[in-house]
Design an enzyme around this catalytic site. Structure first.
Site, mmCIF file in Angstrom:
data_model
loop_
_atom_site.group_PDB
_atom_site.id
_atom_site.type_symbol
_atom_site.label_atom_id
_atom_site.label_comp_id
_atom_site.label_asym_id
_atom_site.label_seq_id
_atom_site.Cartn_x
_atom_site.Cartn_y
_atom_site.Cartn_z
ATOM 1 N N LYS A 198 0.860 -1.183 0.000
ATOM 2 C CA LYS A 198 0.000 0.000 0.000
ATOM 3 C C LYS A 198 0.890 1.223 0.000
ATOM 4 C CE LYS A 198 -4.471 1.061 0.451
ATOM 5 N NZ LYS A 198 -5.626 0.333 -0.069
ATOM 6 N N VAL A 258 -17.495 3.077 -3.653
ATOM 7 C CA VAL A 258 -17.990 1.830 -3.072
ATOM 8 C C VAL A 258 -19.444 1.999 -2.632
ATOM 9 C CG1 VAL A 258 -17.699 0.169 -1.180
ATOM 10 C CG2 VAL A 258 -15.692 1.081 -2.355
#
Ligand code: NAD
Length: 369
Positions: free
Chosen positions: A80, A182
């Site tokens: 990440k 999302v």
């Protein structure tokens, strides 16, 4: 505590393998990259751009990606990165390109989109490094946010989890924290199963109507005005009020640690599906489970995006991605929940055990560095 001490104190048998701090003085680009584990293949993980992103957050998110990729059976490890900047106020192309140049030789890390970055950002990174997923269609990408890849996985998850609660999706009430890439398609896919969205939030506030919100109209309002609070037929509340609204399904789909030990007791839901990464602290997850609220952990529920990214990276199509999301997430949710109920364990503990076993197996084939 010193930063190195902090990083090494939390290191374990999986990683992190590399923690890299980047700074470019002319553009003032500041970033953190964590490559957690690459046993199964090069690490895939998003590039988050936020003014308050921290090393601890990036490290936790990188580990979540190791688990998520292993759980999904992808030939990728976890990583990440976090660029410390406000995506609304910086010269985004300049900062992203500077970041990309700085990670050009970090070949074991394949960047993808995350909060504050998108497919255009990935196109800049690809242009600089020839490595990125979540690319625009013109560059062979599958537009994972546009097709709602993660939201589709959350819906698959809800379909399996409902039988364990038990809960009838038709007429079930839904609240979603965060109405972005999302949140919006999650509302849309679940509406297709008869689920009723009663409240959702963004950084400006919460919109609530116990009779149900019109999902298509709400998406239009969010896209055209920038906030859900401009939706007419509902009560406007504070962003943080969302958690206290009684619901059947709660989907956190914004920031990390929105539910902690300090506020877990206000949550009144039957099923929580973690759309965001690390939205609920582990202690709070256990508190919810002990109260009979079923919580599906992030790396099981929200793998739809990275599954699509991996399918894209290996040359597959949107149809392959949807098929793979459905089969993977339904199998994993079922496998996890069967053990949760038969062995009376917490969902995250069961899911971590499954993911760790898969990573450790992959590590057996690797030479020491
Ligand atoms: P996004 O930027 O598109 O949407 C985030 C939404 O949250 C926005 O509507 C924003 O206004 C809102 N928000 C910001 N602060 C908030 C707050 N304090 N309270 C309530 N709402 C707030 O981001 P996204 O792509 O939808 O990602 C959301 C989360 O899901 C992140 O944790 C991300 O890592 C995770 N995730 C995303 C994907 C994906 O495919 N996009 C995949 C897996 C996990």
């Amino acid at each position: 505590m010193d930063i190195t001490e902090n990083v090494f104190k939390l290191a374990d048998e999986l990683g992190p393998e590399k923690v890299v701090f980047l700074y470019e003085p002319r553009t003032q680009m500041k970033a953190i990259v964590v490559v957690d584990n690459v046993a199964a293949g090069p690490a895939i993980g998003g590039v988050r751009m936020a003014p308050d992103v921290t090393t601890t957050e990036v490290r936790r998110l990188a580990r979540a990606m190791t688990y998520k990729n292993a759980m999904a059976g992808l030939p990728h490890g976890g990583g990440k990165s976090g660029i410390i900047a406000n995506p609304r106020t910086v010269h985004k192309e300049q900062i992203i390109r500077t970041f990309a140049k700085a990670i050009k030789h970090l070949e074991e890390y394949i960047p993808g989109p995350d909060m504050g970055t998108d497919e255009t950002s990935m196109a800049y990174i690809y242009d600089e490094t020839s490595r990125a997923v979540g690319l625009p269609v013109e560059l062979g990408g599958i537009p994972l946010d546009e097709i709602g890849a993660t939201a589709y996985g959350i819906t698959v998850c809800a379909d399996v989890a409902k039988d364990y609660v038990p809960l009838d999706l038709n007429g079930a009430r839904l609240t979603i924290e965060g109405f972005g890439n999302v949140g919006k398609p999650t509302a849309r896919f679940l509406a297709g199963k008869g689920v009723k969205l009663i409240a959702t939030s963004d950084s400006k506030g919460t919109i609530y109507n116990a009779q149900g919100l019109n999902v298509e109209e709400l998406i239009r309002v969010k896209d055209t005005t920038g906030s859900v609070i401009n939706y007419k037929d509902g009560e406007v509340l504070k962003t943080t009020d969302l958690l206290g609204i009684s619901t059947d399904i709660f989907v956190p789909a914004a920031r990390p640690d929105v539910v902690t030990e300090a506020n877990a007791d206000v949550l009144d839901a039957k099923l929580v599906i973690e759309g965001a990464n690390i939205p609920i602290s582990e202690a709070a997850e256990r508190m919810l489970h002990d109260r009979g609220i079923l919580v599906i952990p992030d790396f099981v529920a929200n793998a739809g995006g990275v599954i699509t990214a991996s399918v894209e990276y290996h040359g597959g199509t949107e149809t392959h991605a949807f098929d793979r999301i459905k089969s993977t997430i339904s199998r994993n949710t079922k496998e996890m929940l069967d053990t949760v109920y038969s062995e009376k364990k917490y969902p995250r503990d069961v899911a971590i055990a499954i993911a760790r076993t898969r990573v450790m197996r992959a590590m057996k084939y690797r030479e020491w560095m």
